[in-house]
Design a protein around this motif. Structure first.
Motif, PDB file in Angstrom:
ATOM      1  N   GLN A   8       5.406  48.874  28.477  1.00 14.90           N
ATOM      2  CA  GLN A   8       5.028  49.975  27.597  1.00 14.90           C
ATOM      3  C   GLN A   8       4.006  49.521  26.557  1.00 14.90           C
ATOM      4  OE1 GLN A   8       9.031  50.837  26.338  1.00 14.90           O
ATOM      5  NE2 GLN A   8       9.169  52.670  27.623  1.00 14.90           N
ATOM      6  N   GLU A  64      -7.574  59.605  38.103  1.00 14.66           N
ATOM      7  CA  GLU A  64      -6.737  60.594  38.773  1.00 14.66           C
ATOM      8  C   GLU A  64      -6.752  60.429  40.290  1.00 14.66           C
ATOM      9  OE1 GLU A  64      -7.967  64.435  37.452  1.00 14.66           O
ATOM     10  OE2 GLU A  64      -7.174  64.158  35.424  1.00 14.66           O
ATOM     11  N   PHE A 121      -1.785  54.843  26.899  1.00 12.38           N
ATOM     12  CA  PHE A 121      -1.677  55.800  27.994  1.00 12.38           C
ATOM     13  C   PHE A 121      -0.247  56.318  28.179  1.00 12.38           C
ATOM     14  CE2 PHE A 121      -4.934  52.596  28.704  1.00 12.38           C
ATOM     15  CZ  PHE A 121      -6.066  53.388  28.707  1.00 12.38           C
ATOM     16  N   LEU A 122       0.621  56.014  27.214  1.00 19.74           N
ATOM     17  CA  LEU A 122       1.991  56.511  27.278  1.00 19.74           C
ATOM     18  C   LEU A 122       2.015  58.023  27.064  1.00 19.74           C
ATOM     19  CD1 LEU A 122       3.954  53.878  25.131  1.00 19.74           C
ATOM     20  CD2 LEU A 122       3.941  54.075  27.629  1.00 19.74           C
ATOM     21  N   ILE A 123       2.814  58.715  27.840  1.00 20.36           N
ATOM     22  CA  ILE A 123       3.054  60.128  27.587  1.00 20.36           C
ATOM     23  C   ILE A 123       4.300  60.222  26.713  1.00 20.36           C
ATOM     24  CG2 ILE A 123       1.948  60.870  29.729  1.00 20.36           C
ATOM     25  CD1 ILE A 123       4.741  61.186  30.948  1.00 20.36           C
ATOM     26  N   PRO A 124       4.463  61.314  25.940  1.00 20.05           N
ATOM     27  CA  PRO A 124       5.591  61.412  25.016  1.00 20.05           C
ATOM     28  C   PRO A 124       6.947  61.081  25.637  1.00 20.05           C
ATOM     29  CG  PRO A 124       4.067  63.207  24.612  1.00 20.05           C
ATOM     30  CD  PRO A 124       3.570  62.497  25.838  1.00 20.05           C
ATOM     31  N   GLU A 125       7.179  61.514  26.867  1.00 27.33           N
ATOM     32  CA  GLU A 125       8.470  61.293  27.521  1.00 27.33           C
ATOM     33  C   GLU A 125       8.750  59.825  27.787  1.00 27.33           C
ATOM     34  OE1 GLU A 125       6.145  63.393  28.531  1.00 27.33           O
ATOM     35  OE2 GLU A 125       7.052  65.302  27.933  1.00 27.33           O
ATOM     36  N   ASN A 126       7.702  58.990  27.851  1.00 30.00           N
ATOM     37  CA  ASN A 126       7.863  57.558  28.137  1.00 30.00           C
ATOM     38  C   ASN A 126       7.644  56.680  26.911  1.00 30.00           C
ATOM     39  OD1 ASN A 126       8.310  58.231  30.821  1.00 30.00           O
ATOM     40  ND2 ASN A 126       6.172  57.928  31.411  1.00 30.00           N
ATOM     41  N   ASP A 127       7.654  57.283  25.739  1.00 30.22           N
ATOM     42  CA  ASP A 127       7.409  56.569  24.492  1.00 30.22           C
ATOM     43  C   ASP A 127       8.687  56.588  23.651  1.00 30.22           C
ATOM     44  OD1 ASP A 127       6.623  55.689  21.965  1.00 30.22           O
ATOM     45  OD2 ASP A 127       4.701  56.735  22.013  1.00 30.22           O
ATOM     46  N   LEU A 158       4.306  69.141  20.081  1.00 29.67           N
ATOM     47  CA  LEU A 158       5.294  68.646  21.019  1.00 29.67           C
ATOM     48  C   LEU A 158       6.416  69.674  21.152  1.00 29.67           C
ATOM     49  CD1 LEU A 158       5.526  64.938  19.781  1.00 29.67           C
ATOM     50  CD2 LEU A 158       4.032  65.898  21.552  1.00 29.67           C
ATOM     51  N   GLU A 163      -1.347  67.401  18.312  1.00 31.72           N
ATOM     52  CA  GLU A 163      -0.864  68.241  19.402  1.00 31.72           C
ATOM     53  C   GLU A 163       0.555  68.686  19.074  1.00 31.72           C
ATOM     54  OE1 GLU A 163       0.521  66.375  23.157  1.00 31.72           O
ATOM     55  OE2 GLU A 163      -0.389  64.533  22.343  1.00 31.72           O
TER      56      GLU A 163
END
Length: 388
Positions: free
Chosen positions: A365, A172, A371-377, A196, A194
């Motif tokens: 990717q 971070e 380390f992908l977040i949902p928006e970038n997957d 979504l 989790e």
């Protein structure tokens, strides 16, 4: 669910850099191959006699024995069978049981170093605040830059109850700090969930080792209790595990029927099946080129029962189950002993499972998969779109 004996279908065991198996261990393997026994024994005896008479260098008999074991198993021509040296057997066995001894993290190594992809619950790493995305810079006086990633990872490993100091850089803010931890036996993080957007529940299945089914059921129950209206099940980058664990995960997702059939060399069949009780939530499954073994059959069963679309890329194509046989010197061989088949009786060996909707990841990717977040997957986004 009808429960039968466990069969391990993990991705082939690590082939250690070793060459010649001890006579007692190898003889056990020879017996299973009948007429080949004498030919193999004669060959090894002849080589041993020539080396004893003419070889001018010094050698270690145990090392030579290990290398011969690797050669024998490799000669079977089965990429899923393997040899496990005695000094690696304990950690191998612990891993298949969903445990590990250390600080309690999974890591990804690359040209950039060692990055933490998972922090296990109640682990030494979690207790000192290490997080997913942090970087391991060094350990016990070694550094990734000077000594390499393998050396640093080796320094972190050790016996339960012993201390290790690890240098960590925060993912971070980039700050670097030393953390001294006591190595412990920890339970792997194998399945978690989790919620979504649009009340779509997401469950990541890392592997199917012992205990994975319980973690999956807990995640499923929590999502249903929280009001999930659909499920995305992610078995990408999943190397497999145990048939029993996989079957227990599928049971609440499938109607009554066959989950998997395993067939031995002599034709004996073991059948795993599900009962009639199941959730009726819509389902989509994420697969990729690194979905192997139990991960493929998990996806194939859901596909064949019409429970929902498979999204992603074509899977590996493994169709054999392995069993581990311990040898007299403490080493072991992991041999393919069963063929396995989908609910409809299909073998996935060399074939794999084709997704219903093909969606690829870009090179960047793929490199950053953990380390992908949902928006970038894009694969996850497509699965959610199909469930909307």
């Amino acid at each position: 669910m009808k429960k039968l004996r466990e069969t391990q279908i993990t991705l082939g065991t690590a082939l250690a850099l070793c060459l010649m198996a001890c006579a007692a261990g190898i003889a056990c393997c020879y017996a299973a191959f009948g007429w080949r026994t004498q030919a193999v024994q004669n060959k090894l005896r002849e080589i041993d006699a020539i080396a004893a008479e003419h070889y001018v260098g010094a050698f270690d008999a145990e090392t030579v024995a290990d290398y011969a074991a690797v050669g024998y198993i490799t000669g079977l021509g089965d990429q899923w069978s393997g040899y496990i040296p005695a000094d690696q057997y304990e950690s191998y066995q612990m891993n298949t049981e969903g445990k590990g001894c250390g600080i309690g993290v999974s890591v990804v190594t690359s040209g950039q170093g060692i990055r933490i992809s998972l922090v296990y619950d109640a682990s030494p790493a979690q207790q000192v605040g290490i997080r997913k995305g942090d970087w391991i810079v060094g350990a016990e006086g070694l550094t990734v830059k000077a000594d390499g990633a393998d050396a640093v990872i080796g320094a972190i490993q050790g016996e339960e109850g012993t201390e290790v100091t690890v240098t960590v850089r925060s993912g971070e803010d980039g700050r670097t700090r030393d953390e001294t931890m006591t190595r412990a036996v920890v339970v792997q993080k194998m399945a978690w969930g989790e919620m979504l957007a649009d009340r779509i529940g997401y469950i990541r299945i890392e592997n199917f080792h012992v205990g994975a089914a319980e973690q999956f059921q807990n995640a499923l129950d929590e999502l249903i209790a929280d009001g999930a209206r659909a499920l995305v099940l992610d078995v990408r980058h999943n190397g497999g595990g145990r048939v029993k664990e996989m079957s227990e995960m599928l049971d609440p997702l499938l109607p009554e029927g066959t989950i998997m059939t395993l067939r031995t060399k002599d034709g004996h069949e073991t059948v795993y099946s599900s009962d009639a009780e199941m959730t009726d939530l819509p389902v989509a499954v994420l697969v990729d080129e690194q979905s192997i073994s139990a991960a493929e059959f998990f996806a194939a069963a859901l596909q064949e029962y019409g429970r929902g679309p498979l999204v992603g890329a074509h899977t590996t194509g493994k169709g054999r189950a392995q069993q581990t046989f311990r040898l007299s010197d403490g080493s072991a061989v992991n041999l393919s002993v069963e063929q396995y088949y989908t609910p409809e009786g299909n073998s996935l060996a060399g074939v794999g499972v084709a997704p219903d909707v093909s969606v690829g990841l870009k090179e960047a990717q793929q490199a950053d998969f953990y380390f992908l977040i949902p928006e970038n997957d894009p694969q996850l986004q497509k699965a959610c779109e199909l469930l909307t």
